[in-house]
Design a protein around this motif. Structure first.
Motif, PDB file in Angstrom:
ATOM      1  N   ALA A  97      -7.831  -5.771   3.513  1.00 22.73           N
ATOM      2  CA  ALA A  97      -6.638  -6.587   3.267  1.00 22.73           C
ATOM      3  C   ALA A  97      -7.056  -8.000   2.875  1.00 22.73           C
ATOM      4  O   ALA A  97      -7.935  -8.592   3.491  1.00 22.73           O
ATOM      5  N   GLU A 105      -2.025  -4.694  -4.658  1.00 17.04           N
ATOM      6  CA  GLU A 105      -1.497  -5.648  -3.670  1.00 17.04           C
ATOM      7  C   GLU A 105      -2.134  -5.332  -2.319  1.00 17.04           C
ATOM      8  O   GLU A 105      -1.849  -4.317  -1.708  1.00 17.04           O
ATOM      9  N   ARG A 106      -2.991  -6.210  -1.835  1.00 17.26           N
ATOM     10  CA  ARG A 106      -3.711  -5.967  -0.587  1.00 17.26           C
ATOM     11  C   ARG A 106      -3.192  -6.847   0.543  1.00 17.26           C
ATOM     12  O   ARG A 106      -3.953  -7.270   1.404  1.00 17.26           O
ATOM     13  N   THR A 107      -1.903  -7.085   0.546  1.00 15.42           N
ATOM     14  CA  THR A 107      -1.280  -7.868   1.593  1.00 15.42           C
ATOM     15  C   THR A 107      -0.707  -6.936   2.653  1.00 15.42           C
ATOM     16  O   THR A 107      -0.076  -5.941   2.332  1.00 15.42           O
ATOM     17  N   PRO A 156       3.639  -4.982  -0.632  1.00 14.48           N
ATOM     18  CA  PRO A 156       2.729  -5.155   0.499  1.00 14.48           C
ATOM     19  C   PRO A 156       2.885  -4.018   1.502  1.00 14.48           C
ATOM     20  O   PRO A 156       3.917  -3.352   1.560  1.00 14.48           O
TER      21      PRO A 156
END
Length: 137
Positions: A127, A99-101, A58
């Motif tokens: 996000a 991973e778009r956190t 992330p």
């Protein structure tokens, strides 16, 4: 014509439970039909157990108070970023990794305005989740 038993003909002190049982059985059948049709609670997304690769980490965004009063510093993945460069930086990171956190850390003495602004920039950058992990003192 007299019936045997020789009572005085007074009121019977026992409750007739047959109609009560009939009502309870009807209610039981109604609830057995209705319960499967009712919604079953909230949907939740459980984390998936997958191997973490270095590029699937992330993104860490830090909002720090500067040396001067009212000054705010922004950092993305431990590198300083100017306020006007934050959105393009986040967009390039979000486009490059699956991973778009975004994990957002902020100093306690900051007002809400810079933190809310960063949340908005992260959303505009793509996000999928924003985590407010901890507040520094």
């Amino acid at each position: 014509m007299g019936m045997g038993g020789g009572g005085t003909g007074g009121a019977v002190s026992e409750i007739n439970v047959t109609p009560l049982i009939d009502v309870l059985l009807v209610l039981l059948i109604i609830f057995m039909v209705i319960v499967p049709l009712m919604p079953r609670g909230l949907d939740s997304a459980l984390p998936q157990d997958k191997a973490k690769s270095p590029e699937a980490q992330p993104t860490l965004v830090e909002v720090r108070a500067g040396a001067n009063v009212g000054e705010v510093r922004y950092r993305v993945n431990r590198r300083d970023v100017a306020r006007e460069k934050l959105e393009p930086t986040l967009q390039s990171i979000m486009a490059a990794q699956p991973e778009r956190t975004v994990i957002l850390e902020a100093d306690r003495e900051l007002t809400y305005e810079p933190v809310v602004w960063v949340v908005g920039e992260a959303k505009r950058s793509g996000a999928s989740a924003i985590v407010l992990e901890k507040v520094r003192q």
